[in-house]
Enzyme design. Structure first.
Site, PDB file in Angstrom:
ATOM      1  N   LYS A  22       4.882  -6.165  12.277  1.00  0.00           N
ATOM      2  CA  LYS A  22       3.628  -5.970  11.539  1.00  0.00           C
ATOM      3  C   LYS A  22       3.565  -6.892  10.331  1.00  0.00           C
ATOM      4  O   LYS A  22       2.555  -7.560  10.098  1.00  0.00           O
ATOM      5  CB  LYS A  22       3.531  -4.511  11.071  1.00  0.00           C
ATOM      6  CG  LYS A  22       2.420  -4.276  10.062  1.00  0.00           C
ATOM      7  CD  LYS A  22       2.342  -2.833   9.620  1.00  0.00           C
ATOM      8  CE  LYS A  22       3.251  -2.434   8.485  1.00  0.00           C
ATOM      9  NZ  LYS A  22       2.832  -2.832   7.133  1.00  0.00           N
ATOM     10  N   ASN A  23       4.653  -6.934   9.550  1.00  0.00           N
ATOM     11  CA  ASN A  23       4.603  -7.651   8.284  1.00  0.00           C
ATOM     12  C   ASN A  23       4.716  -9.160   8.439  1.00  0.00           C
ATOM     13  O   ASN A  23       4.634  -9.895   7.447  1.00  0.00           O
ATOM     14  CB  ASN A  23       5.663  -7.104   7.321  1.00  0.00           C
ATOM     15  CG  ASN A  23       5.276  -5.712   6.831  1.00  0.00           C
ATOM     16  OD1 ASN A  23       4.151  -5.259   7.048  1.00  0.00           O
ATOM     17  ND2 ASN A  23       6.215  -5.027   6.185  1.00  0.00           N
ATOM     18  N   CYS A 126      -1.495   2.630  -4.614  1.00  0.00           N
ATOM     19  CA  CYS A 126      -0.893   2.881  -3.313  1.00  0.00           C
ATOM     20  C   CYS A 126       0.138   3.973  -3.490  1.00  0.00           C
ATOM     21  O   CYS A 126       0.752   4.091  -4.543  1.00  0.00           O
ATOM     22  CB  CYS A 126      -0.230   1.622  -2.788  1.00  0.00           C
ATOM     23  SG  CYS A 126       0.761   1.921  -1.339  1.00  0.00           S
ATOM     24  N   ARG A 131       2.331  -1.080  -7.752  1.00  0.00           N
ATOM     25  CA  ARG A 131       2.138  -2.312  -6.982  1.00  0.00           C
ATOM     26  C   ARG A 131       1.099  -3.261  -7.583  1.00  0.00           C
ATOM     27  O   ARG A 131       0.020  -3.474  -7.026  1.00  0.00           O
ATOM     28  CB  ARG A 131       1.796  -1.968  -5.527  1.00  0.00           C
ATOM     29  CG  ARG A 131       2.865  -1.115  -4.879  1.00  0.00           C
ATOM     30  CD  ARG A 131       2.584  -0.833  -3.447  1.00  0.00           C
ATOM     31  NE  ARG A 131       2.980  -1.927  -2.568  1.00  0.00           N
ATOM     32  CZ  ARG A 131       2.735  -1.946  -1.263  1.00  0.00           C
ATOM     33  NH1 ARG A 131       2.083  -0.969  -0.700  1.00  0.00           N
ATOM     34  NH2 ARG A 131       3.143  -2.953  -0.529  1.00  0.00           N
ATOM     35  N   VAL A 174       7.545 -10.311  -1.938  1.00  0.00           N
ATOM     36  CA  VAL A 174       7.174 -10.809  -0.610  1.00  0.00           C
ATOM     37  C   VAL A 174       5.727 -11.324  -0.658  1.00  0.00           C
ATOM     38  O   VAL A 174       5.428 -12.454  -0.281  1.00  0.00           O
ATOM     39  CB  VAL A 174       7.312  -9.676   0.433  1.00  0.00           C
ATOM     40  CG1 VAL A 174       6.729 -10.085   1.779  1.00  0.00           C
ATOM     41  CG2 VAL A 174       8.775  -9.276   0.571  1.00  0.00           C
ATOM     42  N   ASP A 316      11.923  -0.672   3.255  1.00  0.00           N
ATOM     43  CA  ASP A 316      11.146  -0.132   4.375  1.00  0.00           C
ATOM     44  C   ASP A 316      12.002   0.668   5.362  1.00  0.00           C
ATOM     45  O   ASP A 316      11.471   1.244   6.315  1.00  0.00           O
ATOM     46  CB  ASP A 316      10.408  -1.261   5.114  1.00  0.00           C
ATOM     47  CG  ASP A 316       9.259  -1.835   4.292  1.00  0.00           C
ATOM     48  OD1 ASP A 316       8.873  -1.198   3.295  1.00  0.00           O
ATOM     49  OD2 ASP A 316       8.759  -2.917   4.646  1.00  0.00           O
ATOM     50  N   ARG A 408      -0.501   3.047  11.699  1.00  0.00           N
ATOM     51  CA  ARG A 408      -0.646   1.784  10.966  1.00  0.00           C
ATOM     52  C   ARG A 408       0.483   0.829  11.326  1.00  0.00           C
ATOM     53  O   ARG A 408       0.290  -0.381  11.254  1.00  0.00           O
ATOM     54  CB  ARG A 408      -0.600   2.044   9.454  1.00  0.00           C
ATOM     55  CG  ARG A 408      -1.852   2.697   8.905  1.00  0.00           C
ATOM     56  CD  ARG A 408      -1.761   2.757   7.392  1.00  0.00           C
ATOM     57  NE  ARG A 408      -1.198   1.505   6.911  1.00  0.00           N
ATOM     58  CZ  ARG A 408      -0.384   1.387   5.858  1.00  0.00           C
ATOM     59  NH1 ARG A 408      -0.061   2.447   5.159  1.00  0.00           N
ATOM     60  NH2 ARG A 408       0.093   0.224   5.497  1.00  0.00           N
TER      61      ARG A 408
HETATM   62  C1  EPZ Z   1       5.751  -6.185   1.275  1.00  0.00           C
HETATM   63  O1  EPZ Z   1       4.886  -5.590   0.326  1.00  0.00           O
HETATM   64  C2  EPZ Z   1       5.652  -5.344   2.533  1.00  0.00           C
HETATM   65  N1  EPZ Z   1       4.278  -5.375   3.028  1.00  0.00           N
HETATM   66  C3  EPZ Z   1       6.103  -3.925   2.252  1.00  0.00           C
HETATM   67  O2  EPZ Z   1       6.066  -3.201   3.464  1.00  0.00           O
HETATM   68  C4  EPZ Z   1       7.541  -3.961   1.730  1.00  0.00           C
HETATM   69  O3  EPZ Z   1       7.927  -2.658   1.365  1.00  0.00           O
HETATM   70  C5  EPZ Z   1       7.634  -4.883   0.510  1.00  0.00           C
HETATM   71  O4  EPZ Z   1       7.104  -6.197   0.839  1.00  0.00           O
HETATM   72  C6  EPZ Z   1       9.062  -5.066   0.017  1.00  0.00           C
HETATM   73  O5  EPZ Z   1       9.858  -5.559   1.038  1.00  0.00           O
HETATM   74  C7  EPZ Z   1       3.902  -6.313   3.884  1.00  0.00           C
HETATM   75  O6  EPZ Z   1       4.638  -7.217   4.219  1.00  0.00           O
HETATM   76  C8  EPZ Z   1       2.527  -6.228   4.443  1.00  0.00           C
HETATM   77  P1  EPZ Z   1       6.467  -6.956  -2.973  1.00  0.00           P
HETATM   78  P2  EPZ Z   1       4.521  -6.346  -1.014  1.00  0.00           P
HETATM   79  O7  EPZ Z   1       5.414  -7.792  -3.608  1.00  0.00           O
HETATM   80  O8  EPZ Z   1       4.465  -7.803  -0.732  1.00  0.00           O
HETATM   81  C9  EPZ Z   1       6.410  -5.761  -7.585  1.00  0.00           C
HETATM   82  C10 EPZ Z   1       5.515  -1.363   4.847  1.00  0.00           C
HETATM   83  O9  EPZ Z   1       5.835  -0.156   4.871  1.00  0.00           O
HETATM   84  N2  EPZ Z   1       5.306  -6.716  -7.764  1.00  0.00           N
HETATM   85  O10 EPZ Z   1       7.649  -7.645  -2.411  1.00  0.00           O
HETATM   86  O11 EPZ Z   1       3.341  -5.698  -1.567  1.00  0.00           O
HETATM   87  C11 EPZ Z   1       6.033  -4.558  -6.737  1.00  0.00           C
HETATM   88  O12 EPZ Z   1       5.352  -3.594  -7.484  1.00  0.00           O
HETATM   89  C12 EPZ Z   1       5.193  -2.061   3.547  1.00  0.00           C
HETATM   90  O13 EPZ Z   1       5.414  -2.072   5.865  1.00  0.00           O
HETATM   91  C13 EPZ Z   1       4.874  -6.996  -9.046  1.00  0.00           C
HETATM   92  O14 EPZ Z   1       5.383  -6.470 -10.030  1.00  0.00           O
HETATM   93  O15 EPZ Z   1       5.795  -6.023  -1.892  1.00  0.00           O
HETATM   94  C14 EPZ Z   1       7.384  -4.105  -6.229  1.00  0.00           C
HETATM   95  O16 EPZ Z   1       8.020  -3.344  -7.198  1.00  0.00           O
HETATM   96  C15 EPZ Z   1       5.109  -1.141   2.382  1.00  0.00           C
HETATM   97  N3  EPZ Z   1       3.830  -7.874  -9.210  1.00  0.00           N
HETATM   98  C16 EPZ Z   1       8.147  -5.429  -6.058  1.00  0.00           C
HETATM   99  O17 EPZ Z   1       7.429  -6.392  -6.849  1.00  0.00           O
HETATM  100  C17 EPZ Z   1       3.232  -8.494  -8.147  1.00  0.00           C
HETATM  101  O18 EPZ Z   1       2.295  -9.295  -8.351  1.00  0.00           O
HETATM  102  C18 EPZ Z   1       8.226  -5.942  -4.629  1.00  0.00           C
HETATM  103  O19 EPZ Z   1       6.936  -5.873  -4.028  1.00  0.00           O
HETATM  104  C19 EPZ Z   1       3.704  -8.225  -6.844  1.00  0.00           C
HETATM  105  C20 EPZ Z   1       4.748  -7.320  -6.692  1.00  0.00           C
END
Ligand code: EPZ
Length: 430
Positions: A22-23, A126, A131, A174, A316, A408
């Protein structure tokens, strides 16, 4: 609303075909915005999130044709999608669509790169934490975009196009890495992205972009070097297998005992998860077909784990591991370091008899001898599937409500589990 009913106690035996990730599929579909030519993606999982993103892309003017495949055909179970963004009809991603799925915010980078402007709704809260998107905006600004936030929308403009830049992220994200990469490929000049996330899904997107004519070095490392090009062309690309789905079914097998082959799984994407499973006393073998997971009467041993960006233990899979450890032979400590509020499954697991205490970001899971079926509620995607894992081993019947969360991210979950002998059924309606 559909519910899932599980009568626990059956050992899982057999094989499960792992779907496309998915991701990886979601950002790969978004990549289609970067070229007027056709991007053909195969092994795209049939999921609610994919359908939702399809609506968002169609709103931008992307034509999407889908050719189905039968399960098992060519080792794939998903769809083949042809995405053609000949012209971008609309650079606005409206609240009604973006608020349903956070990853749709990622259209910001490609729209800016291709059209020099984008208006994208902020994704909103969320269930798993606040996030924010500050790092996404930081990357766009570094590439020369002017950003304003008005009425809940990010309005981004790059009147003279994006310009290559040095982007150094303070923490690993990510989504922000995807955003920076997708924007930089069409920027003028060179971009360096430091402290980039190295999740396999980012490697998959980068590999696809290279096939489309992008110039990217350092793929799979924390420093991505991009030399901007003026245009990208179409290509064909197959989505990598879903490592989180793999880890989830591995834990289902470990929880119930039994012997399950996860066909098409890529063990290279799951190092930390497989290490933890071995520590827990579960047999893990890499085979020609994928992965074989076995537990035949051995006790489940407790573990100490903290979630980390790849190659660490993935957030995850945290909820699923917690479900597994509810029946371990001792006390496990599971620390969540990525999201501040990703413990909603704790209350629901407790309804099945799990003994879990939260100490800030750490869950102390005291293994119990048995779980007992109960009605429970799915709260987010991975939390929901942790309830499935616990229910598979619980005595009696568990009903999981609000299973749209599961839909989802898990393709044909009931069928995959039924095929291995689980007593699982879906009840449609109220
Ligand atoms: C991706 O979300 C995944 N989603 C998530 O999977 C996964 O849990 C996450 O990466 C971590 O591996 C998809 O790929 C669609 P991040 P993402 O930005 O990109 C902080 C699932 O269940 N942050 O890596 O949104 C954030 O709050 C989902 O499939 C900031 O502070 O995650 C978090 O603490 C849920 N500022 C950390 O970074 C920003 O601008 C990592 O989040 C962006 C993020």
């Amino acid at each position: 609303m559909d519910r899932i009913q599980i009568r626990g106690g059956n050992r899982l035996n057999g094989s499960i075909q792992i779907s496309g990730a998915k991701n990886a599929a979601l950002p790969l579909m978004i990549v289609s915005l970067l070229t007027p030519e056709t991007l053909t993606l195969s092994n795209v999982p049939r999921l609610a999130d994919v359908r939702q993103l399809q609506r968002i892309l169609q709103n931008h003017g992307v034509d999407i044709m889908v050719a189905g495949k039968r399960p098992g055909q060519n080792g794939h179970s998903g769809d083949t999608k042809q995405l053609s963004a000949r012209t971008i009809a609309d650079t606005t991603a409206p609240y009604e669509l973006v608020s349903k799925m956070r990853a749709s915010f990622w259209v910001l980078g490609p729209l800016l790169g291709r059209c020099g402007e984008a208006k994208v709704s902020l994704p909103g809260g969320c269930a798993i934490g606040t996030r924010p998107v500050d790092m996404h905006l930081q990357a766009m600004e570094a590439l020369g975009a002017e950003i304003a936030i008005e009425g809940g929308y990010v309005i981004a403009r790059a009147r003279h196009g994006l310009k290559g830049a040095h982007i150094a992220f303070d923490k690993v994200s990510v989504g922000a890495t995807h955003a920076a990469l997708m924007a930089a490929v069409l920027a003028e000049g060179d971009t360096i992205i430091e402290n980039a996330a190295t999740e396999p899904e980012i490697g998959d997107v980068a590999t696809c972009l290279v096939k489309m004519g992008a110039r990217i070095e350092g793929i799979h490392t924390t420093t991505l070097r991009v030399r901007g090009v003026t245009s990208l062309h179409g290509t064909e690309h197959s989505v990598i297998p879903d490592r989180i789905e793999t880890g989830t079914y591995a834990m289902c097998a470990g929880m119930t005992g039994g012997d399950v082959t996860l066909k098409g799984a890529d063990a290279g994407h799951l190092g930390a998860v497989l290490d933890v499973m071995r520590q827990a006393g579960i047999g893990v073998d890499v085979t020609n077909e994928g992965l074989r997971i076995r537990r035949n009467g051995q006790a489940l041993e407790p573990v100490r784990v903290e979630t980390q960006p790849f190659p660490g233990f993935p957030t995850d899979c945290q909820a699923q591991l917690m479900a597994l450890m509810t029946m371990a032979n001792g006390t496990s400590m599971i620390r969540e370091t990525i999201f501040e509020n990703r413990f909603m499954h704790v209350q629901e697991l407790a309804r099945l008899g799990a003994e879990i205490q939260l100490h800030g970001d750490t869950a102390e899971v005291r293994g119990v001898k048995k779980l007992t079926g109960a009605p429970v509620m799915a709260t987010d995607l991975r939390a929901s599937v942790s309830l499935v894992i616990a229910a598979l081993a619980a005595e009696g019947e568990t009903t999981i409500n609000r299973v749209y969360h599961l839909d989802r991210g898990f393709e044909t979950l009931e069928e995959k589990l039924q095929a291995c002998g689980a007593d699982v059924s879906r009840i449609s309606g109220n």
